[in-house]
Write an enzyme that holds these catalytic residues in place. Structure first.
Site, PDB file in Angstrom:
ATOM      1  N   ASP A 236       0.864  -1.186   0.000  1.00 47.19           N
ATOM      2  CA  ASP A 236       0.000   0.000   0.000  1.00 47.19           C
ATOM      3  C   ASP A 236       0.898   1.232   0.000  1.00 47.19           C
ATOM      4  O   ASP A 236       1.852   1.324   0.772  1.00 47.19           O
ATOM      5  CB  ASP A 236      -0.897   0.004   1.250  1.00 47.19           C
TER       6      ASP A 236
ATOM      7  N   GLN B 223     -14.231   2.718   2.137  1.00 46.10           N
ATOM      8  CA  GLN B 223     -13.637   2.203   0.889  1.00 46.10           C
ATOM      9  C   GLN B 223     -13.396   3.380  -0.054  1.00 46.10           C
ATOM     10  O   GLN B 223     -14.288   4.207  -0.285  1.00 46.10           O
ATOM     11  CB  GLN B 223     -14.568   1.189   0.218  1.00 46.10           C
TER      12      GLN B 223
ATOM     13  N   HIS C 236     -10.338  -5.354  -2.174  1.00 49.72           N
ATOM     14  CA  HIS C 236      -8.973  -5.485  -1.672  1.00 49.72           C
ATOM     15  C   HIS C 236      -8.967  -5.747  -0.168  1.00 49.72           C
ATOM     16  O   HIS C 236      -9.890  -5.355   0.550  1.00 49.72           O
ATOM     17  CB  HIS C 236      -8.128  -4.243  -1.987  1.00 49.72           C
ATOM     18  N   PHE C 237      -7.914  -6.425   0.256  1.00 48.17           N
ATOM     19  CA  PHE C 237      -7.695  -6.754   1.667  1.00 48.17           C
ATOM     20  C   PHE C 237      -6.421  -6.052   2.117  1.00 48.17           C
ATOM     21  O   PHE C 237      -5.378  -6.199   1.470  1.00 48.17           O
ATOM     22  CB  PHE C 237      -7.547  -8.277   1.839  1.00 48.17           C
ATOM     23  N   HIS C 238      -6.523  -5.301   3.221  1.00 48.88           N
ATOM     24  CA  HIS C 238      -5.340  -4.668   3.816  1.00 48.88           C
ATOM     25  C   HIS C 238      -4.706  -5.656   4.796  1.00 48.88           C
ATOM     26  O   HIS C 238      -5.411  -6.235   5.640  1.00 48.88           O
ATOM     27  CB  HIS C 238      -5.735  -3.446   4.644  1.00 48.88           C
TER      28      HIS C 238
ATOM     29  N   ASN D 204     -12.634  -3.062   3.493  1.00 54.27           N
ATOM     30  CA  ASN D 204     -13.687  -2.045   3.537  1.00 54.27           C
ATOM     31  C   ASN D 204     -14.633  -2.180   2.345  1.00 54.27           C
ATOM     32  O   ASN D 204     -14.179  -2.381   1.220  1.00 54.27           O
ATOM     33  CB  ASN D 204     -13.051  -0.646   3.516  1.00 54.27           C
TER      34      ASN D 204
HETATM   35  P1  5GP Z   1      -9.586   1.618   0.974  1.00 58.94           P
HETATM   36  O1  5GP Z   1      -9.714   2.906   1.691  1.00 58.94           O
HETATM   37  O2  5GP Z   1     -10.355   1.615  -0.334  1.00 58.94           O
HETATM   38  O3  5GP Z   1      -9.896   0.427   1.825  1.00 58.94           O
HETATM   39  O4  5GP Z   1      -8.047   1.470   0.641  1.00 58.94           O
HETATM   40  C1  5GP Z   1      -7.477   1.878  -0.550  1.00 58.94           C
HETATM   41  C2  5GP Z   1      -5.996   1.859  -0.325  1.00 58.94           C
HETATM   42  O5  5GP Z   1      -5.358   1.987  -1.590  1.00 58.94           O
HETATM   43  C3  5GP Z   1      -5.485   3.026   0.529  1.00 58.94           C
HETATM   44  O6  5GP Z   1      -4.889   2.524   1.721  1.00 58.94           O
HETATM   45  C4  5GP Z   1      -4.474   3.733  -0.373  1.00 58.94           C
HETATM   46  O7  5GP Z   1      -3.323   4.155   0.301  1.00 58.94           O
HETATM   47  C5  5GP Z   1      -4.153   2.684  -1.416  1.00 58.94           C
HETATM   48  N1  5GP Z   1      -3.789   3.238  -2.708  1.00 58.94           N
HETATM   49  C6  5GP Z   1      -4.478   4.188  -3.401  1.00 58.94           C
HETATM   50  N2  5GP Z   1      -3.849   4.461  -4.566  1.00 58.94           N
HETATM   51  C7  5GP Z   1      -2.751   3.653  -4.604  1.00 58.94           C
HETATM   52  C8  5GP Z   1      -1.705   3.483  -5.551  1.00 58.94           C
HETATM   53  O8  5GP Z   1      -1.647   4.119  -6.608  1.00 58.94           O
HETATM   54  N3  5GP Z   1      -0.756   2.573  -5.264  1.00 58.94           N
HETATM   55  C9  5GP Z   1      -0.772   1.853  -4.109  1.00 58.94           C
HETATM   56  N4  5GP Z   1       0.233   0.976  -3.924  1.00 58.94           N
HETATM   57  N5  5GP Z   1      -1.737   1.981  -3.180  1.00 58.94           N
HETATM   58  C10 5GP Z   1      -2.722   2.879  -3.420  1.00 58.94           C
END
Ligand code: 5GP
Length: 142
Positions: free
Chosen positions: A30, A93, A99-101, A86
């Site tokens: 991430d 989200q 996606h899974f963190h 999320n």
């Molecule tokens: P969400 O909030 O949808 O659960 O998480 C999306 C995640 O994607 C965020 O933690 C954010 O930092 C990550 N993210 C967004 N754009 C990029 C990107 O261009 N490259 C990478 N490696 N991560 C990204």
């Protein structure tokens, strides 16, 4: 469904620090590195969120989850690890490709990363991210 940044990452159109890939899933750091080794796992078959994902895709995710978790554990010896997923804007989200963190947790914050959902995008450079990704991927066989 509309293309997201993660489809472009999977296709290699946008660079990422890959930690694992097979025919069905792709895992990469991430960009925000909320904690050291913060990793995302995504299916190659795009779906917006858990509500729209088929069982076959989840089987492949299910196989990959312990691989990624154990690789992070073996690479950095964290005190624990959260897996966070999320669904929907209301639930934080921001990218609408499932996606899974993987968020390794550290008792003493010895590496200067804190656990609050705070981005470290600007304080960890590309070389450091490349090194972190290498350390994780080195722990995954096959
Ligand atoms: P969400 O909030 O949808 O659960 O998480 C999306 C995640 O994607 C965020 O933690 C954010 O930092 C990550 N993210 C967004 N754009 C990029 C990107 O261009 N490259 C990478 N490696 N991560 C990204």
């Amino acid at each position: 469904m509309p293309e997201t940044i993660f489809s472009k990452i999977i296709e290699g159109e946008i660079p990422s620090h890959k930690v694992y890939e097979d025919d069905y899933v792709y895992a990469f750091l991430d960009i925000s590195q909320v904690t050291k080794g913060h990793t995302l796992l995504v299916p190659k078959k795009a779906s917006a969120n858990i509500f729209e994902t088929d069982a076959e895709t989840m089987k492949h995710i299910g196989v990959a989850i312990p691989k990624i978790a154990n690789a992070i554990k073996d690479a950095f010896n964290p005190n624990g690890l959260n897996i966070i997923q999320n669904n929907g804007e209301f639930a934080d989200q921001s990218v609408f490709h499932l996606h899974f963190h993987f968020l390794p947790r550290y008792e003493n914050d010895v590496d200067g990363f804190g656990y609050k959902w705070v981005t470290h995008e600007d304080t960890i450079d590309d070389d450091q991210k490349a090194e972190l990704a290498k350390q994780i991927s080195a722990q995954i066989e096959g």
